[in-house]
Design a protein around this motif. Structure first.
Motif, short mmCIF file in Angstrom:
data_model
loop_
_atom_site.label_atom_id
_atom_site.label_comp_id
_atom_site.label_asym_id
_atom_site.label_seq_id
_atom_site.Cartn_x
_atom_site.Cartn_y
_atom_site.Cartn_z
N ARG A 133 0.83 -1.20 0.00
CA ARG A 133 0.00 0.00 0.00
C ARG A 133 0.87 1.25 0.00
NH1 ARG A 133 -4.16 0.97 4.86
NH2 ARG A 133 -2.17 1.00 5.97
N ASP A 134 1.92 1.25 0.82
CA ASP A 134 2.85 2.38 0.83
C ASP A 134 3.49 2.58 -0.54
OD1 ASP A 134 2.35 2.84 3.48
OD2 ASP A 134 4.20 1.92 4.22
N MET A 135 3.93 1.48 -1.14
CA MET A 135 4.64 1.58 -2.42
C MET A 135 3.71 2.11 -3.52
SD MET A 135 7.67 0.78 -1.61
CE MET A 135 8.44 0.71 -3.23
N ARG A 136 2.48 1.65 -3.53
CA ARG A 136 1.53 2.15 -4.54
C ARG A 136 1.28 3.64 -4.34
NH1 ARG A 136 -1.04 -3.02 -3.71
NH2 ARG A 136 -2.33 -2.10 -2.09
N ARG A 137 1.13 4.05 -3.10
CA ARG A 137 0.88 5.47 -2.83
C ARG A 137 2.08 6.32 -3.22
NH1 ARG A 137 -1.97 4.74 3.15
NH2 ARG A 137 -4.11 4.48 2.39
N LEU A 138 3.29 5.83 -2.98
CA LEU A 138 4.47 6.60 -3.36
C LEU A 138 4.59 6.72 -4.87
CD1 LEU A 138 7.04 5.17 -0.77
CD2 LEU A 138 6.07 7.48 -0.81
N VAL A 139 4.29 5.64 -5.59
CA VAL A 139 4.30 5.73 -7.05
C VAL A 139 3.28 6.76 -7.53
CG1 VAL A 139 3.74 4.48 -9.18
CG2 VAL A 139 5.21 3.42 -7.45
N TRP A 140 2.10 6.76 -6.92
CA TRP A 140 1.08 7.74 -7.31
C TRP A 140 1.52 9.16 -6.99
CZ3 TRP A 140 -2.36 7.48 -10.80
CH2 TRP A 140 -3.00 6.28 -11.11
N ALA A 141 2.32 9.35 -5.95
CA ALA A 141 2.84 10.69 -5.66
C ALA A 141 3.69 11.19 -6.82
CB ALA A 141 3.66 10.67 -4.37
N PHE A 142 4.55 10.30 -7.35
CA PHE A 142 5.40 10.71 -8.48
C PHE A 142 4.59 10.86 -9.76
CE2 PHE A 142 8.70 9.10 -5.60
CZ PHE A 142 9.60 10.16 -5.68
N VAL A 143 3.57 10.02 -9.95
CA VAL A 143 2.69 10.19 -11.11
C VAL A 143 2.00 11.55 -11.04
CG1 VAL A 143 0.60 9.33 -12.23
CG2 VAL A 143 2.33 7.71 -11.44
N THR A 144 1.51 11.91 -9.86
CA THR A 144 0.81 13.18 -9.68
C THR A 144 1.70 14.37 -9.98
OG1 THR A 144 -0.61 12.19 -7.97
CG2 THR A 144 -0.44 14.59 -8.00
N VAL A 145 2.89 14.38 -9.39
CA VAL A 145 3.77 15.52 -9.58
C VAL A 145 4.28 15.57 -11.02
CG1 VAL A 145 5.94 14.40 -8.85
CG2 VAL A 145 5.64 16.83 -8.51
N GLY A 146 4.53 14.42 -11.62
CA GLY A 146 4.95 14.41 -13.01
C GLY A 146 3.87 14.93 -13.94
N PHE A 147 2.61 14.62 -13.63
CA PHE A 147 1.49 15.02 -14.48
C PHE A 147 1.29 16.54 -14.43
CE2 PHE A 147 -3.01 15.70 -15.43
CZ PHE A 147 -3.13 15.00 -16.63
N TYR A 148 1.19 17.11 -13.21
CA TYR A 148 0.88 18.54 -13.17
C TYR A 148 2.09 19.40 -13.54
CZ TYR A 148 2.86 19.52 -8.44
OH TYR A 148 3.69 19.70 -7.36
N GLU A 149 3.29 18.95 -13.21
CA GLU A 149 4.47 19.72 -13.62
C GLU A 149 4.63 19.65 -15.14
OE1 GLU A 149 7.97 22.11 -13.04
OE2 GLU A 149 6.10 21.75 -11.94
N GLY A 150 4.29 18.51 -15.71
CA GLY A 150 4.32 18.39 -17.16
C GLY A 150 3.31 19.30 -17.83
N LEU A 151 2.08 19.38 -17.28
CA LEU A 151 1.08 20.30 -17.82
C LEU A 151 1.57 21.74 -17.74
CD1 LEU A 151 -2.31 18.89 -16.43
CD2 LEU A 151 -1.42 18.74 -18.76
N ASP A 152 2.26 22.07 -16.66
CA ASP A 152 2.82 23.42 -16.53
C ASP A 152 3.85 23.68 -17.63
OD1 ASP A 152 3.08 25.91 -15.01
OD2 ASP A 152 5.09 25.20 -14.54
N GLY A 153 4.65 22.65 -17.96
CA GLY A 153 5.61 22.79 -19.04
C GLY A 153 4.95 22.98 -20.40
N ILE A 154 3.86 22.24 -20.63
CA ILE A 154 3.13 22.40 -21.89
C ILE A 154 2.53 23.80 -21.98
CG2 ILE A 154 1.10 21.60 -23.18
CD1 ILE A 154 1.63 18.80 -22.03
N TYR A 155 1.98 24.27 -20.87
CA TYR A 155 1.43 25.64 -20.83
C TYR A 155 2.53 26.66 -21.14
CZ TYR A 155 -0.92 29.80 -18.95
OH TYR A 155 -1.47 31.04 -18.80
N GLN A 156 3.71 26.44 -20.58
CA GLN A 156 4.83 27.34 -20.84
C GLN A 156 5.22 27.32 -22.32
OE1 GLN A 156 8.71 26.21 -19.25
NE2 GLN A 156 9.06 28.32 -18.58
#
Length: 450
Positions: A133-156
């Motif tokens: 459960r911890d490992m899945r949640r940690l992976v989702w943390a990186f998925v989340t940050v990668g997704f929104y930071e990537g959207l910010d890059g596309i916006y830029q």
């Protein structure tokens, strides 16, 4: 009198240590660990939002880690980790080379901020990887940050400025919210554990379909990683994917030539940014030549932590292509030779690659074969690959104590350690359970006879 005071002080220290070890409280330890996990999760998920988040997260984690160890050290991952001495050796080297420096005060200013933002994070992260459960949640943390930071890059890319901080594109390269195109190196470190989503998707789909779905979900982050144009980030992800490919497919040795051939073709015929011609004109070459002259002056002991700039100035060297204010030679390995000399370099390499080999040997032996359900060993492999990504990036990028870079990579190291330790603990518990179970009756044996 002196002897009496000495014995009294020693007795008090021993009593305090015994008190620390004798103060377990499982309930309080569990509360502290839960709080520690979510603070670590939030520090991952909010990392690129600004300096305040990067400063606050590790401090709060450290503040909770100490009571957790007070109440629950006996069941902690740190207590079970057999290579604790490597941390002592490596951190001791940093302390010695800070004190025995060309300018101890400047070295202290250089090292000190990482005490909580980098050096403490492996101990935080290893306690946050206890189960699946911890490992899945940690992976989702990186998925989340990668997704929104990537959207910010596309916006830029579309508007010329990122959405979060309004940072402009720098030298035709995306920066996202981190105000520098080095965000490419950060995104490389984010994407590698986020690729763990591939293992978490339903097994009813083929491996290739799961890979396509993972790439689609991570597409914004991949976009930013590509258009930040950080070559060390490209190389780091390539090395991480190569490691994961070897771990999960166990290819025949002859197939290992294929990635090498692809790399050669990319260097010879790929985009201008990664060609051999561009590499030969890179300003790093000038820095490495200067670093070699600096190393020759103190080959065994080095100049002290963060002393590349003061050292080449003391020798009367002056860069032509690079800024005279540059403080590192753009390679962590060359930096250790400059700062700590050959002796310290050996200690640093034992630490950096000793951790890699320790994790690799255990994961390679226990990783489920193709088609088997994923488990802790599978998830640990992605964080091991994240640590390798950092070690490869370190060939050509940054400064060892660049705080954001060290924080993310040390977090990967800690998660990998915790996952391996707890996966081994599960195997041990399972073996003990099987050994203690009564032997089963042979098939066709009547119940009375059994």
């Amino acid at each position: 009198m002196t002897d009496i005071r000495h014995h009294t002080a020693t007795a008090r220290m021993a009593a305090a240590l015994d008190s620390f070890r004798a103060a377990p409280d499982p309930q309080k330890a569990e509360w502290a660990r839960t709080l520690l996990f979510w603070l670590f999760w939030l520090s991952i998920a909010t990392f690129p939002l600004g300096q305040a988040f990067r400063e606050t997260g590790p401090i709060l984690c450290l503040a909770v880690l100490l009571p957790y160890h007070y109440w629950g050290y006996r069941q902690s991952a740190l207590r079970r980790f057999p290579l604790k001495w490597l941390f002592v050796l490596f951190y001791g080297l940093i302390c010695v080379k800070t004190a025995m420096s060309l300018d101890p005060r400047q070295s202290l200013v250089y090292v000190l901020p990482n005490a909580w933002k980098g050096f403490a994070l492996p101990f935080v992260a290893m306690e946050c990887a206890r189960d699946m459960r911890d490992m899945r949640r940690l992976v989702w943390a990186f998925v989340t940050v990668g997704f929104y930071e990537g959207l910010d890059g596309i916006y830029q890319h579309l508007t010329g400025h990122d959405f979060i901080h309004g940072t402009a594109i720098m030298a035709k390269r995306l920066t996202g919210s981190m105000s520098t195109y080095r965000v490419g190196d950060y995104m490389a470190l984010v994407l590698v554990p986020a690729f763990g989503l591939w293992a978490m998707l339903p097994r009813t789909r083929s491996a290739w379909r799961r890979a396509a779905a993972t790439a689609l979900i991570l597409a914004p982050g991949i976009y930013l990683w590509v258009f930040a144009q950080a070559r060390s980030g490209y190389l780091g992800v390539a090395a991480a994917l190569f490691l994961l490919w070897c771990l999960f497919t166990r290819p025949k040795p002859v197939y290992l030539l294929a990635p090498a051939c692809l790399g050669i073709l990319a260097v010879l015929f790929g985009p201008q940014r990664i060609t051999l011609e561009t590499a030969m004109r890179d300003g790093r070459i000038e820095l490495w030549r200067m670093a070699w002259q600096v190393i020759q002056e103190r080959p065994l002991t080095g100049w002290g932590m963060g002393m590349f700039g003061p050292a080449f100035k003391a020798l009367g060297l002056q860069p032509v292509i690079n800024s005279p204010r540059i403080q590192h030679p753009h390679s962590v390995y060359i930096q250790f030779l400059v700062d700590t000399g050959a002796l310290g370099f050996a200690v640093a390499m034992v630490f950096l690659f000793g951790m890699l080999i320790w994790g690799l040997r255990r994961i390679y032996r226990n990783l489920p074969r193709s088609g088997a359900p994923y488990d802790m060993w599978t998830m640990a492999a992605f964080f091991l690959a994240g640590w390798l990504c950092y070690l490869v990036e370190a060939l050509f990028a940054h400064d060892f104590l660049r705080t954001w870079w060290m924080a993310v990579s040390m977090g990967h190291l800690g998660v990998m350690i915790g996952a391996v330790l707890n996966a081994e603990n599960t195997l041990t518990a399972r073996a003990e359970l099987l050994a203690s179970a009564p032997p089963s009756a042979p098939p066709n044996t009547p119940p009375d006879a059994a």
